[in-house]
Enzyme design. Structure first.
Site, PDB file in Angstrom:
ATOM      1  N   HIS A  71       0.837  -1.204   0.000  1.00 52.74           N
ATOM      2  CA  HIS A  71       0.000   0.000   0.000  1.00 52.74           C
ATOM      3  C   HIS A  71       0.870   1.251   0.000  1.00 52.74           C
ATOM      4  CE1 HIS A  71      -3.758   1.999   2.000  1.00 52.74           C
ATOM      5  NE2 HIS A  71      -3.064   2.902   1.343  1.00 52.74           N
ATOM      6  N   LEU A  74       2.222   6.490  -5.323  1.00 53.90           N
ATOM      7  CA  LEU A  74       3.339   6.992  -6.133  1.00 53.90           C
ATOM      8  C   LEU A  74       2.953   8.237  -6.928  1.00 53.90           C
ATOM      9  CD1 LEU A  74       5.014   3.647  -7.326  1.00 53.90           C
ATOM     10  CD2 LEU A  74       5.645   5.124  -5.409  1.00 53.90           C
ATOM     11  N   ARG A  75       1.658   8.571  -6.905  1.00 53.50           N
ATOM     12  CA  ARG A  75       1.144   9.855  -7.420  1.00 53.50           C
ATOM     13  C   ARG A  75       1.259  10.051  -8.925  1.00 53.50           C
ATOM     14  NH1 ARG A  75      -1.615  10.428  -2.881  1.00 53.50           N
ATOM     15  NH2 ARG A  75      -0.512  11.360  -1.136  1.00 53.50           N
ATOM     16  N   HIS A 190     -10.490   0.868   2.200  1.00 55.04           N
ATOM     17  CA  HIS A 190     -10.181   1.983   3.111  1.00 55.04           C
ATOM     18  C   HIS A 190     -11.462   2.185   3.916  1.00 55.04           C
ATOM     19  CE1 HIS A 190      -8.990   6.461   3.534  1.00 55.04           C
ATOM     20  NE2 HIS A 190     -10.258   6.436   3.911  1.00 55.04           N
ATOM     21  N   ASP A 329       1.449   2.813   3.528  1.00 56.99           N
ATOM     22  CA  ASP A 329       0.551   3.913   3.152  1.00 56.99           C
ATOM     23  C   ASP A 329       1.365   5.189   2.906  1.00 56.99           C
ATOM     24  OD1 ASP A 329      -1.688   5.320   2.456  1.00 56.99           O
ATOM     25  OD2 ASP A 329      -2.516   5.486   4.470  1.00 56.99           O
TER      26      ASP A 329
HETATM   27  O1  DOR Z   1      -3.515   9.805   4.910  1.00 56.44           O
HETATM   28  C1  DOR Z   1      -3.843   9.293   3.847  1.00 56.44           C
HETATM   29  N1  DOR Z   1      -3.386   9.772   2.672  1.00 56.44           N
HETATM   30  N2  DOR Z   1      -4.696   8.268   3.869  1.00 56.44           N
HETATM   31  C2  DOR Z   1      -5.239   7.778   2.725  1.00 56.44           C
HETATM   32  O2  DOR Z   1      -5.991   6.832   2.808  1.00 56.44           O
HETATM   33  C3  DOR Z   1      -4.924   8.391   1.417  1.00 56.44           C
HETATM   34  C4  DOR Z   1      -3.602   9.061   1.462  1.00 56.44           C
HETATM   35  C5  DOR Z   1      -3.303   9.937   0.267  1.00 56.44           C
HETATM   36  O3  DOR Z   1      -3.554   9.511  -0.872  1.00 56.44           O
HETATM   37  O4  DOR Z   1      -2.762  11.035   0.462  1.00 56.44           O
END
Ligand code: DOR
Length: 458
Positions: A71, A74-75, A190, A329
């Site tokens: 999990h 990588l944006r 989630h 995460d």
């Molecule tokens: O803190 C978080 N950031 N929790 C998530 O479930 C998504 C993530 C994000 O994509 O920035």
């Protein structure tokens, strides 16, 4: 994978080798050739070394299979100002991770084969570790209609998730779980009931009250986990609970497992090691006063940091195997998303480069053994991903040489400016961690080496 530092045979001499799945814990040599483990544990005499072999002194170090992250974010595509596949995989290599599964809250979202292909291609061109995309459960992550799950599976996704958001609709979740059984891939949900979390920004409790911030009750997570378990029981589908964070969630998962329901769960390093008291700004779980450093937005994450009571339940559940694995995460954000009020800041912590050092605290405090920690970072996630991943989670001869070499006792100070990740958003900045990755190898290639290794003469 791009960026090859070197490709010669490598001999790591005299490290402690822990192969958690094989029950191996020995001091010996590791020989790597042609991208594979040639021998693990036997002493290799100089005469038996292959030509052009680089020798690494492993004494005092531990070698294990590379970490697998189920999990991370990588944006790319869409949010390259926060992270790219290049920078995210470099961060992974620095953190000892050799396999990443990336979440689909990109732009466009990973809800069709073309985006999957794009990520696979970028990872091949620019990535330094293995990257496996996770596909959306619903089209565009909008929660209205199922994504083409079969198309995504054929294109190579390894799981499904709408992460960042839950799958709200009960019937869509039911259908997704039913398909997950046919496709043999897990649904990672989630769990966040928005009608309970509302505009909350941190855990409900005395810290939120003291800071005057709206809280998120534990029940926002637990009610949805309870629903999902019930749907997993109904369908026989493969439910994976993403970033589980409360004591109550642990008991729901424990009971479901006892009843034979096919559920697995992951926990994040920050939920195992720090509490909501860190939002007070003292980088400490004993500080109880709000001061000038309060409202530290780097502590804002979903699920929120919880109480010590929850942390203890999570560590215990991880040690006992109720929680199957650790997932980072990793949620890198740009400065502009974090240098704002606590309420306006984005949720997320940049985790890949600090995960291992922070988790080693649990080992040094005797709350979890080193082999269990390694198990939960390697075989634990590999089992959830399925049999194809088994060879990436062991040091057995003949398997790909994906491994990490670390110094369990090395102290280092977290400096986000040194991160390979674009996300400097960590509450651990300035803290001292004990346990540091020295080198990471993927398919026998060194994709990260710390300064201590570079100093060695081969
Ligand atoms: O803190 C978080 N950031 N929790 C998530 O479930 C998504 C993530 C994000 O994509 O920035």
């Amino acid at each position: 994978m791009a960026q090859i530092i070197m490709n010669n045979p490598i001999l790591i001499k005299g490290s402690r080798i822990i192969d958690a799945g094989q029950g191996v814990d020995v001091v010996g040599d590791l020989l790597i050739k042609d991208g594979k483990i040639l021998s693990a544990g036997n002493t290799i005499a100089t005469d038996d070394m292959p030509e052009n072999c680089r020798v690494i002194a492993g004494n005092g170090l531990i070698a294990c299979a590379g970490f697998i992250d189920l999990h991370c974010h990588l944006r790319e595509p869409g949010f390259e100002y926060k992270e790219t596949i290049a920078t995210g995989t470099q961060a992974a290599a620095r953190g000892g991770f050799t396999t990443l599964c990336c979440m689909p809250n990109t732009d466009p979202a990973i809800d069709n084969a073309a985006v999957v292909e794009f990520i696979k291609r970028r990872a091949k061109e620019k990535g330094v570790v293995r990257v496996f995309p996770i596909g959306c459960v619903t089209k565009g992550r909008k929660g209205k209609a199922l994504a083409e799950m079969e198309e995504l599976a054929s294109a190579g996704v390894v799981a499904f998730s709408d992460d960042g958001d839950p799958v709200y609709d009960d019937n869509l979740m039911r259908l997704a779980l039913a398909y997950s059984q046919d496709l043999g891939l897990p649904i990672s949900n989630h769990c966040q009931e928005h009608s309970l979390s509302r505009d909350g920004v941190m855990a409900e409790g005395w810290v939120a009250t003291r800071l005057g911030l709206p809280g998120i009750p534990a029940a926002a997570e637990e009610t949805m986990i309870a629903r999902d378990i019930s749907l997993a029981e109904l369908t026989g589908g493969r439910l994976h609970v993403a970033h589980l964070s409360t004591r109550g969630s642990v008991s729901l998962v424990r009971q479901a497992k006892e009843r034979g329901i096919p559920v697995t769960a992951e926990v994040c390093p920050h939920h195992l090691t720090i509490t909501d008291q860190w939002a007070l700004g003292g980088k400490n779980s004993t500080i109880d006063v709000a001061g000038p450093l309060s409202y530290d937005t780097s502590t804002k994450v979903y699920p929120p940091l919880r109480s010590q009571h929850d942390v203890e339940a999570l560590v215990d559940a991880l040690a006992k195997g109720v929680i199957d694995c650790i997932a980072t995460d990793h949620a890198p954000h740009d400065l502009a998303s974090k240098q704002v009020t606590f309420q306006d800041a984005s949720f997320g912590i940049s985790v890949l480069e600090t995960a291992f050092g922070s988790l080693m605290q649990l080992v040094h405090e005797d709350r979890i053994s080193i082999s269990t920690l390694i198990e939960r970072l390697t075989i634990g996630p590999a089992r959830i991903l399925g049999p194809n991943f088994a060879e990436l989670s062991t040091l057995k001869p003949g398997t790909p040489a994906d491994l990490v070499l670390f110094d369990p006792n090395r102290d280092w100070t977290v400096d986000p400016d040194e991160f390979a990740s674009k996300g400097k958003n960590t509450p651990l900045a300035g803290t001292i961690l004990k346990g540091r990755v020295v080198a990471t190898l993927v398919a026998g290639q060194i994709v990260f080496q710390g300064s201590e290794l570079m100093e060695q003469v081969s």
